[in-house]
Design a protein around this motif. Structure first.
Motif, PDB file in Angstrom:
ATOM      1  N   TYR A 189       1.832 -40.630 -15.764  1.00 14.99           N
ATOM      2  CA  TYR A 189       0.875 -39.853 -14.961  1.00 14.99           C
ATOM      3  C   TYR A 189       1.627 -38.871 -14.079  1.00 14.99           C
ATOM      4  O   TYR A 189       1.264 -37.703 -13.962  1.00 14.99           O
ATOM      5  CB  TYR A 189       0.034 -40.765 -14.059  1.00 14.99           C
ATOM      6  CG  TYR A 189      -0.787 -41.817 -14.774  1.00 14.99           C
ATOM      7  CD1 TYR A 189      -1.361 -41.557 -16.005  1.00 14.99           C
ATOM      8  CD2 TYR A 189      -1.013 -43.047 -14.198  1.00 14.99           C
ATOM      9  CE1 TYR A 189      -2.119 -42.522 -16.649  1.00 14.99           C
ATOM     10  CE2 TYR A 189      -1.764 -44.015 -14.831  1.00 14.99           C
ATOM     11  CZ  TYR A 189      -2.314 -43.761 -16.050  1.00 14.99           C
ATOM     12  OH  TYR A 189      -3.053 -44.715 -16.672  1.00 14.99           O
ATOM     13  N   LYS A 208      -6.382 -35.760 -14.317  1.00 11.54           N
ATOM     14  CA  LYS A 208      -7.315 -36.216 -15.359  1.00 11.54           C
ATOM     15  C   LYS A 208      -6.758 -37.431 -16.097  1.00 11.54           C
ATOM     16  O   LYS A 208      -7.469 -38.402 -16.361  1.00 11.54           O
ATOM     17  CB  LYS A 208      -7.572 -35.084 -16.356  1.00 11.54           C
ATOM     18  CG  LYS A 208      -8.496 -34.029 -15.811  1.00 11.54           C
ATOM     19  CD  LYS A 208      -8.787 -32.977 -16.842  1.00 11.54           C
ATOM     20  CE  LYS A 208      -9.812 -32.008 -16.290  1.00 11.54           C
ATOM     21  NZ  LYS A 208      -9.965 -30.824 -17.134  1.00 11.54           N
ATOM     22  N   PHE A 210      -4.591 -39.544 -15.007  1.00 13.19           N
ATOM     23  CA  PHE A 210      -4.569 -40.711 -14.141  1.00 13.19           C
ATOM     24  C   PHE A 210      -5.947 -41.354 -14.043  1.00 13.19           C
ATOM     25  O   PHE A 210      -6.090 -42.566 -14.204  1.00 13.19           O
ATOM     26  CB  PHE A 210      -4.078 -40.333 -12.737  1.00 13.19           C
ATOM     27  CG  PHE A 210      -4.247 -41.459 -11.769  1.00 13.19           C
ATOM     28  CD1 PHE A 210      -3.358 -42.509 -11.785  1.00 13.19           C
ATOM     29  CD2 PHE A 210      -5.325 -41.506 -10.897  1.00 13.19           C
ATOM     30  CE1 PHE A 210      -3.522 -43.583 -10.942  1.00 13.19           C
ATOM     31  CE2 PHE A 210      -5.500 -42.573 -10.053  1.00 13.19           C
ATOM     32  CZ  PHE A 210      -4.594 -43.615 -10.077  1.00 13.19           C
ATOM     33  N   LEU A 211      -6.974 -40.531 -13.766  1.00 16.28           N
ATOM     34  CA  LEU A 211      -8.309 -41.114 -13.558  1.00 16.28           C
ATOM     35  C   LEU A 211      -8.789 -41.814 -14.824  1.00 16.28           C
ATOM     36  O   LEU A 211      -9.262 -42.946 -14.785  1.00 16.28           O
ATOM     37  CB  LEU A 211      -9.298 -40.034 -13.127  1.00 16.28           C
ATOM     38  CG  LEU A 211      -9.077 -39.497 -11.709  1.00 16.28           C
ATOM     39  CD1 LEU A 211     -10.049 -38.389 -11.410  1.00 16.28           C
ATOM     40  CD2 LEU A 211      -9.213 -40.602 -10.686  1.00 16.28           C
ATOM     41  N   GLY A 213      -6.969 -42.843 -17.310  1.00 17.01           N
ATOM     42  CA  GLY A 213      -6.090 -43.957 -17.649  1.00 17.01           C
ATOM     43  C   GLY A 213      -6.415 -45.194 -16.828  1.00 17.01           C
ATOM     44  O   GLY A 213      -6.503 -46.311 -17.360  1.00 17.01           O
ATOM     45  N   ALA A 214      -6.632 -45.002 -15.529  1.00 13.27           N
ATOM     46  CA  ALA A 214      -6.960 -46.138 -14.667  1.00 13.27           C
ATOM     47  C   ALA A 214      -8.312 -46.723 -15.082  1.00 13.27           C
ATOM     48  O   ALA A 214      -8.506 -47.945 -15.097  1.00 13.27           O
ATOM     49  CB  ALA A 214      -6.988 -45.698 -13.212  1.00 13.27           C
ATOM     50  N   PHE A 215      -9.250 -45.834 -15.417  1.00 11.52           N
ATOM     51  CA  PHE A 215     -10.568 -46.252 -15.881  1.00 11.52           C
ATOM     52  C   PHE A 215     -10.428 -47.137 -17.124  1.00 11.52           C
ATOM     53  O   PHE A 215     -11.004 -48.228 -17.204  1.00 11.52           O
ATOM     54  CB  PHE A 215     -11.349 -44.973 -16.213  1.00 11.52           C
ATOM     55  CG  PHE A 215     -12.788 -45.174 -16.551  1.00 11.52           C
ATOM     56  CD1 PHE A 215     -13.613 -45.915 -15.729  1.00 11.52           C
ATOM     57  CD2 PHE A 215     -13.330 -44.585 -17.674  1.00 11.52           C
ATOM     58  CE1 PHE A 215     -14.950 -46.071 -16.045  1.00 11.52           C
ATOM     59  CE2 PHE A 215     -14.658 -44.736 -17.994  1.00 11.52           C
ATOM     60  CZ  PHE A 215     -15.466 -45.489 -17.175  1.00 11.52           C
ATOM     61  N   SER A 217      -7.787 -48.767 -18.106  1.00 10.60           N
ATOM     62  CA  SER A 217      -7.109 -50.044 -17.909  1.00 10.60           C
ATOM     63  C   SER A 217      -8.033 -51.035 -17.218  1.00 10.60           C
ATOM     64  O   SER A 217      -7.868 -52.247 -17.378  1.00 10.60           O
ATOM     65  CB  SER A 217      -5.769 -49.892 -17.196  1.00 10.60           C
ATOM     66  OG  SER A 217      -5.918 -49.215 -16.014  1.00 10.60           O
ATOM     67  N   ALA A 218      -9.029 -50.534 -16.457  1.00 12.07           N
ATOM     68  CA  ALA A 218     -10.031 -51.453 -15.912  1.00 12.07           C
ATOM     69  C   ALA A 218     -10.823 -52.110 -17.048  1.00 12.07           C
ATOM     70  O   ALA A 218     -11.095 -53.309 -17.008  1.00 12.07           O
ATOM     71  CB  ALA A 218     -10.967 -50.708 -14.964  1.00 12.07           C
TER      72      ALA A 218
ATOM     73  N   PHE B  14     -18.698 -54.385 -11.472  1.00 10.11           N
ATOM     74  CA  PHE B  14     -18.107 -53.551 -12.525  1.00 10.11           C
ATOM     75  C   PHE B  14     -19.064 -52.407 -12.875  1.00 10.11           C
ATOM     76  O   PHE B  14     -18.651 -51.262 -13.036  1.00 10.11           O
ATOM     77  CB  PHE B  14     -17.825 -54.410 -13.757  1.00 10.11           C
ATOM     78  CG  PHE B  14     -16.912 -53.773 -14.760  1.00 10.11           C
ATOM     79  CD1 PHE B  14     -15.539 -53.853 -14.610  1.00 10.11           C
ATOM     80  CD2 PHE B  14     -17.423 -53.095 -15.852  1.00 10.11           C
ATOM     81  CE1 PHE B  14     -14.686 -53.266 -15.530  1.00 10.11           C
ATOM     82  CE2 PHE B  14     -16.573 -52.506 -16.774  1.00 10.11           C
ATOM     83  CZ  PHE B  14     -15.213 -52.599 -16.614  1.00 10.11           C
ATOM     84  N   ILE B  34     -12.924 -47.095  -9.281  1.00 10.28           N
ATOM     85  CA  ILE B  34     -12.021 -47.808 -10.189  1.00 10.28           C
ATOM     86  C   ILE B  34     -11.530 -49.093  -9.523  1.00 10.28           C
ATOM     87  O   ILE B  34     -11.422 -50.142 -10.162  1.00 10.28           O
ATOM     88  CB  ILE B  34     -10.857 -46.895 -10.605  1.00 10.28           C
ATOM     89  CG1 ILE B  34     -11.377 -45.777 -11.498  1.00 10.28           C
ATOM     90  CG2 ILE B  34      -9.778 -47.678 -11.327  1.00 10.28           C
ATOM     91  CD1 ILE B  34     -10.370 -44.718 -11.813  1.00 10.28           C
ATOM     92  N   MET B  37     -14.009 -51.730  -9.971  1.00  8.07           N
ATOM     93  CA  MET B  37     -13.976 -52.319 -11.305  1.00  8.07           C
ATOM     94  C   MET B  37     -12.848 -53.342 -11.404  1.00  8.07           C
ATOM     95  O   MET B  37     -13.019 -54.429 -11.965  1.00  8.07           O
ATOM     96  CB  MET B  37     -13.785 -51.222 -12.364  1.00  8.07           C
ATOM     97  CG  MET B  37     -14.964 -50.280 -12.479  1.00  8.07           C
ATOM     98  SD  MET B  37     -14.609 -48.822 -13.461  1.00  8.07           S
ATOM     99  CE  MET B  37     -14.659 -49.499 -15.100  1.00  8.07           C
ATOM    100  N   LEU B  38     -11.678 -52.990 -10.833  1.00  8.20           N
ATOM    101  CA  LEU B  38     -10.551 -53.926 -10.909  1.00  8.20           C
ATOM    102  C   LEU B  38     -10.863 -55.198 -10.127  1.00  8.20           C
ATOM    103  O   LEU B  38     -10.529 -56.312 -10.554  1.00  8.20           O
ATOM    104  CB  LEU B  38      -9.279 -53.272 -10.373  1.00  8.20           C
ATOM    105  CG  LEU B  38      -8.738 -52.129 -11.228  1.00  8.20           C
ATOM    106  CD1 LEU B  38      -7.523 -51.508 -10.572  1.00  8.20           C
ATOM    107  CD2 LEU B  38      -8.364 -52.636 -12.609  1.00  8.20           C
ATOM    108  N   GLU B  73      -1.031 -48.466  -8.372  1.00  9.07           N
ATOM    109  CA  GLU B  73      -1.805 -47.435  -9.044  1.00  9.07           C
ATOM    110  C   GLU B  73      -2.503 -46.532  -8.026  1.00  9.07           C
ATOM    111  O   GLU B  73      -2.525 -45.316  -8.162  1.00  9.07           O
ATOM    112  CB  GLU B  73      -2.825 -48.128  -9.948  1.00  9.07           C
ATOM    113  CG  GLU B  73      -3.401 -47.253 -11.006  1.00  9.07           C
ATOM    114  CD  GLU B  73      -4.002 -48.085 -12.129  1.00  9.07           C
ATOM    115  OE1 GLU B  73      -4.311 -49.271 -11.879  1.00  9.07           O
ATOM    116  OE2 GLU B  73      -4.157 -47.552 -13.222  1.00  9.07           O
ATOM    117  N   ILE B  80      -1.258 -38.034  -6.360  1.00  8.73           N
ATOM    118  CA  ILE B  80      -1.668 -36.954  -7.268  1.00  8.73           C
ATOM    119  C   ILE B  80      -2.862 -36.211  -6.690  1.00  8.73           C
ATOM    120  O   ILE B  80      -2.912 -34.975  -6.693  1.00  8.73           O
ATOM    121  CB  ILE B  80      -1.983 -37.525  -8.668  1.00  8.73           C
ATOM    122  CG1 ILE B  80      -0.709 -38.076  -9.309  1.00  8.73           C
ATOM    123  CG2 ILE B  80      -2.579 -36.468  -9.554  1.00  8.73           C
ATOM    124  CD1 ILE B  80      -0.931 -38.768 -10.619  1.00  8.73           C
TER     125      ILE B  80
END
Lengths: 530, 107
Positions: A189, A208, A210-211, A213-215, A217-218, B14, B34, B37-38, B73, B80
């Motif tokens: 990222y 983009k 990052f968001l 990707g994190a989404f 991985s959730a 979630f 996010i 969700m985690l 994260e 960023i």
């Protein structure tokens, strides 16, 4: 939840034996992790001018050593090619993980050569912002550029990402898989946002990526929790045992399967989870795009195969139809949307989406031939992609890389060698015989056909034909149209980029003409340890 | 306690997070969604751990990993977002359209 439960839990914990870790078997991963840490120390203690050489040397030597360790481990595999699990069952050291780790390390070496290139920018420096934290065009940035600063942090970041990639296909439980996924992703990222030119695009790409990707991985984690709830363990083997007897439709298992698959499909950029791919590939610094496109795919497909082959072989009648659908949509969408693209990097991004579909085709076969053909395809695809993005870094005008396709018109007349090499890579993408792309496609389609997915093969061949159209269109544009007067020039790179491109060309041609040795190697390495 | 209560709570959380990621424009709020969700996953893991009476406590161990990695994260994500904000004075995601399909050959 009473005191007694807590007491039993404590007692139970005391009975657990101390874990054993076979460091020798983890040596490729540990070497690269050590290299990354040394890289951070270099940033802290060496003076600025000395860092570049030190980082480059440490990274390259470390990757070569790790590759040696992979070869040593592969020779140590028993004759029946069954591997073993190590670190209390958390990491598998078997054929697929060693094969993919070797591939990843070679791709890593070529990528670091590209990242270390410093001849291309007219003002000096590499492809990365002199000071990433400074706003574009600000005085701070100008001062940093004038002082000749560079962000040599990219090397340890790349190495950390590589650690995650090495661990991802070897992870034998879902916890390790999640940790590897994050180690792989987080540095990427950041790396996406560090481009020297087109800083805003680059930062947007990072955000983009990052968001989303994190989404994803959730989603992956939610699936992990469901599978844990179903089987009572995060180990892939135990999930495999538990799911083998699943006759009734168990909601936890199916939800978990679906959501982990979403997380993995996102990482490989399969439709409908592909939307980040073109944006990120376009915005990221091109050497990083090459690294990401080649290595992330290898690692993520390795993890995906292990997940489906080890944890859920008993569920194949549930997930196979869905994955066949995903593969078809991915191939069709990738090939068709690519036709309309006008930017080389976006074109390669959509081509990578289409290739994700082809690779899925091999995976779906659910046989040893499926595993070996998928791994062969990953080798072939990885080096072609890296080479293609390396060529993109060379074609430049005053504003940096000239990525718009119209600028590439007539490139073949201006510099036949570079255009010829790019044409070779495009032909390999298209799967023309005598290139690695043909051998790879042939292998995966053969495995899929034998595995009973004939429909997939028909769609795959048709999509290859569609894709060949736009690859050939670029070749025609390069060789048979008049060069623009103010068109881009091809910058002569240093020996590093040349070596990376030469490696790409060599793998493409050798795997096209003499694929058998590598196919045999992949065949031998096709057994997952259970 | 029945397993269903924490699971329903987790699914609701979630779902709220999912809605937030899709509907919110501001990148910071998307990040917060996010996180929701985690954390829903964490509730799930701990609930399953207790329900299964897992002697190795894999669920709780995984929860600790999730908390740690989520912290890393979010730190990275905020860096960023901050970088983007300093250059554009906005963190609205729909306004980040330099990289999009419709733009003819954006440079």
């Amino acid at each position: 939840m009473s005191m007694s439960t807590a007491a039993t839990a404590t007692l139970a914990v005391t009975k657990v034996d101390a874990p054993t870790i076979e460091y020798g078997k983890l040596s490729p991963i540990l070497i690269i992790a050590g290299v990354a840490v040394v890289g951070v120390l270099i940033e802290a203690f060496l003076p600025r001018p000395a860092r570049y050489r030190a980082q480059l040397t440490v990274a390259l030597v470390g990757m070569i050593a790790a590759f040696g360790a992979v070869v040593w481990l592969a020779r140590d595999l028993p004759d029946d090619h069954r591997g073993s699990v190590t670190a209390m069952g958390a990491v598998a050291v078997d054929g697929p993980s060693l094969f993919l780790q070797g591939t990843l390390l070679l791709i890593g070496i070529a990528s670091v050569l590209l990242i270390g290139e410093r001849r291309l920018e007219p003002a000096g420096g590499d492809a990365f912002a002199p000071q990433a934290a400074a706003a574009p065009g600000s005085q701070q940035e100008k001062d940093a550029a004038a002082a000749g600063w560079t962000q040599t942090e990219v090397y340890p970041l790349t190495m950390f990402s590589l650690v995650g990639m090495l661990l991802f296909p070897a992870a034998n439980d879902l916890l390790m898989m999640f940790v590897a996924l994050e180690i792989l992703s987080l540095p990427l990222y950041l790396l996406c946002g560090l481009a020297r030119r087109h800083r805003l695009l680059s930062q947007e790409a990072a955000l983009k990526y990052f968001l989303l990707g994190a989404f994803s991985s959730a989603f992956f984690l939610f699936g992990v929790a469901m599978l844990y709830g179903y089987s009572g363990s995060v180990s892939l083997d135990k999930i495999g045992v538990a799911s083998a007897g699943a006759m009734d439709n168990d909601a936890l298992l199916l939800i978990g399967l679906a959501m982990v698959a979403v997380g993995l499909l996102f990482k490989v950029g399969a439709v409908p989870f592909h939307s980040w791919t073109p944006d990120v590939y376009q915005g990221a610094p091109t050497p990083i795009t090459g690294f990401m496109a080649a290595a992330t795919k290898v690692a993520a497909f390795g993890a995906m195969m292990r997940f489906f082959y080890v944890a859920l072989p008993g569920m194949r009648w549930d997930w196979r139809p869905v994955m066949i659908g995903v593969a078809i949509v991915t191939m069709v969408a990738g090939a068709i949307i690519a036709i309309t693209q006008t930017d080389v990097k976006r074109l390669l991004a959509y081509s990578s989406i289409a290739h994700a579909g082809f690779i899925l085709t091999g995976m779906i076969a659910m046989s040893d031939a499926g595993v070996s053909s998928t791994m062969f395809y990953l080798v072939a695809y990885g080096f072609v992609t890296l080479g293609a993005f390396a060529v993109v870094t060379l074609v430049r005008d005053a504003r940096g890389e000239a990525t718009h396709l119209s600028h590439w018109a007539g490139l073949g007349r201006r510099s036949p060698l570079v255009a010829g090499v790019f044409a070779l890579f495009l032909l390999a993408f298209a799967g023309i015989p005598l290139t690695s792309g043909f051998s790879g496609k042939f292998a995966v389609f053969q495995a899929a056909a034998r595995g009973g997915a004939g429909s997939l093969v028909v769609v795959g061949v048709l999509c290859s034909a569609v894709a060949a159209f736009f690859y050939v269109r670029v070749i025609v544009l390069m060789f048979f149209s008049e060069p623009k007067v103010d068109g881009p020039t091809v910058v002569v790179p240093s020996v590093m980029t040349t070596a990376a491109i030469a490696l790409g060309v060599a793998v493409t041609v050798v795997l096209g003409i003499l694929p058998q040795p590598v196919l045999d190697l992949a065949d031998k390495a096709a057994l997952f340890v259970h | 306690m029945h397993l269903v209560y924490p699971l329903v709570l987790a699914v609701l959380l979630f779902g709220i997070g999912l809605y937030g990621v899709i509907a919110r424009r501001n990148a910071i709020l998307v990040l917060m969604s996010i996180e929701l969700m985690l954390n829903a996953v964490n509730i799930n893991l701990v609930a399953f751990d207790m329900y299964l009476r897992d002697t190795l406590h894999a669920g709780q161990a995984l929860t600790l990993f999730v908390i740690t990695i989520a912290a890393a994260e979010i730190g990275l994500g905020l860096a960023i977002v901050l970088m983007v904000f300093r250059n554009r004075a906005t963190t609205d995601i729909p306004e980040l359209r330099e990289l999009a399909e419709h733009k003819e050959g954006s440079v």
